[in-house]
Design a protein around this motif. Structure first.
Motif, short mmCIF file in Angstrom:
data_model
loop_
_atom_site.label_atom_id
_atom_site.label_comp_id
_atom_site.label_asym_id
_atom_site.label_seq_id
_atom_site.Cartn_x
_atom_site.Cartn_y
_atom_site.Cartn_z
N ASP A 39 -0.84 2.67 9.69
CA ASP A 39 -1.43 3.88 9.10
C ASP A 39 -0.47 4.54 8.11
N LEU A 59 -0.62 2.47 4.96
CA LEU A 59 -1.86 2.75 4.24
C LEU A 59 -1.76 4.08 3.48
N ASP A 60 -1.24 5.10 4.16
CA ASP A 60 -1.09 6.41 3.51
C ASP A 60 -0.15 6.30 2.30
N VAL A 110 -1.98 4.46 -0.61
CA VAL A 110 -3.00 5.32 -1.24
C VAL A 110 -2.35 6.43 -2.05
N SER A 111 -1.22 6.95 -1.59
CA SER A 111 -0.53 8.03 -2.32
C SER A 111 0.43 7.48 -3.37
N ALA A 162 -8.07 0.00 6.92
CA ALA A 162 -8.41 0.97 5.88
C ALA A 162 -9.88 1.36 5.97
N ARG A 173 -10.55 3.85 8.70
CA ARG A 173 -10.04 5.19 8.40
C ARG A 173 -10.72 5.82 7.18
N LEU A 223 -10.58 4.63 4.15
CA LEU A 223 -9.68 4.51 3.01
C LEU A 223 -9.88 3.21 2.24
N HIS A 224 -10.97 2.50 2.53
CA HIS A 224 -11.15 1.18 1.93
C HIS A 224 -11.15 1.25 0.40
N ASP A 225 -11.95 2.12 -0.17
CA ASP A 225 -12.04 2.23 -1.63
C ASP A 225 -10.72 2.74 -2.22
N ASP A 226 -10.08 3.67 -1.53
CA ASP A 226 -8.80 4.21 -2.01
C ASP A 226 -7.73 3.12 -2.02
N LEU A 227 -7.73 2.29 -0.98
CA LEU A 227 -6.76 1.20 -0.91
C LEU A 227 -6.98 0.22 -2.05
#
Length: 386
Positions: free
Chosen positions: A193, A196-197, A200-201, A222, A225, A227-231
């Protein structure tokens, strides 16, 4: 050139100095991390998988008995750890010698030198091993030999190898999968996690993958959470996905993510490729008589590494998007993470940035307007339309 000869000069920043690289590997993670750190990278380790041996698994026991009862024509050993685990499991069941006797009388193929070492340590001799360490080359050899009507045992390495197995079956072979261990999600999801954060950032500059299941596992987490599209957006544009080979890249490429891969599918060449890729993407500018290269979490000023706080990096990137142009305080405030509405936060962060860079004149204050990078006059025309 041998990777040991690629070590940077201890007196100079390494090629990855100022960059952060995520490592998703479960096996050989320490080795990969050490190679990256030796070249200056900050490493964020987040094993996306854990290896679960199947020594007590009924599926492995059944496959072993089937091979002992009816020898295959060909056996393919794909990983050293998997092959050793298989022999150890057979020993534990009391079938070790019988299994080895069967394998002595079949065409035994080993994918790469480490697998060859495990095969020979068991008292066996491989008939052939590819120079590329590629399962694709193993498949080509088998198909060229002709596999119709032949029985082929394949020691799996944590995933079902669908392309490999399906191609053999389509050519008429009977394939017996030997599942020695499986990949499972990690018990502790905290490191995954955090990675992943960071992706994404855009707090990491690259993420390395050494197995397809690791890539699939990160994508799956992702998704869970949200966050799939952000990843995917980060991997498409800002964070470099570095894969050890084409099979590893398949889960990412299926989603349209372009990856970088070394010509030789090993850790050393993977690290060397990252060493080439990340510096080539860094922004280098002539500023106030200095050469300034903006990296992930640091800046090279005339070749000297200058670590910069996250707020300072945000300001510097905002200024570098339009080098030489004045950027208003209000716009810089929006670039600061969590700064609120007080433009005094810009002044405080700017003061710290100038101190971190060690050359205060790199950034000019334009009274009542904002700040600008003091781009050298000769470069002004080049960047005028940026």
């Amino acid at each position: 050139m041998d990777e040991e000869q690629q070590r940077p000069d201890p007196g100079r920043p390494g090629p990855l100095a100022g960059f952060t690289v995520g490592v998703t590997a479960a096996r050989r993670a320490d080795e990969l991390g050490a190679l990256l750190q030796r070249r200056g990278a900050a490493v964020l380790h987040a094993p996306a998988l854990r290896i679960v041996p199947l020594a007590d698994d009924g599926e492995l026991l059944a496959a072993t008995k089937e091979i002992i009862d009816q020898a295959p024509d060909v056996a393919v050993a794909t990983t050293a750890i998997g092959f050793r685990g298989w022999i150890e499991a057979a020993d534990g069941w009391g079938f070790g010698e019988q299994l080895l006797d069967r394998l002595r009388h079949v065409e035994l193929l080993a994918r790469g030198p480490k697998v060859k070492g495990a095969v020979r340590a068991a008292g066996l001799t491989e008939q052939w091993s590819p120079t590329s360490e590629s399962m694709a080359e193993v498949l080509d050899r088998l198909l060229e030999e002709g596999v119709e009507g032949r029985r082929i045992a394949v020691q799996l390495h944590g995933e079902p190898l669908p392309g490999f197995v399906e191609s053999l079956r389509a050519a008429g072979a009977e394939v017996l999968p030997v599942p020695v261990y499986r990949w499972m999600p990690p018990e502790d999801l905290g490191p995954v996690d955090r990675l992943l954060d960071a992706v994404v950032s855009r707090s990491v500059d690259a993420v390395t993958f050494t197995s397809a299941p690791a890539a699939a596992s990160l994508l799956s987490r992702a998704g869970k959470r949200g966050l799939h599209d952000d990843l995917l957006a980060a991997l498409h544009h800002d964070v470099v996905p570095a894969c050890v080979g084409p099979v590893t890249a398949l889960p990412l490429q299926a989603l349209g993510v372009d990856t970088i891969q070394p010509e030789r599918f090993r850790l050393g060449p993977l690290v060397q490729l990252v060493c080439q890729e990340l510096p080539s993407r860094a922004r280098a500018l002539p500023v106030a008589g200095h050469r300034v290269e903006i990296r992930g979490h640091a800046v090279l000023v005339d070749g000297a590494l200058r670590p910069v706080p996250p707020a300072g990096m945000s300001l510097l990137r905002a200024l570098a998007r339009r080098p030489g142009w004045v950027v208003a305080r209000a716009e810089l405030l929006r670039a600061l993470p969590g700064a609120g509405r007080d433009e005094h936060a810009v002044e405080t962060a700017m003061a710290r940035l100038r101190t971190a860079l060690g050359a205060p004149k790199l950034i000019q204050t334009v009274v009542k307007r904002g700040y600008r990078l003091a781009l050298d006059p000769a470069a002004d025309a080049k960047y005028a339309d940026v």
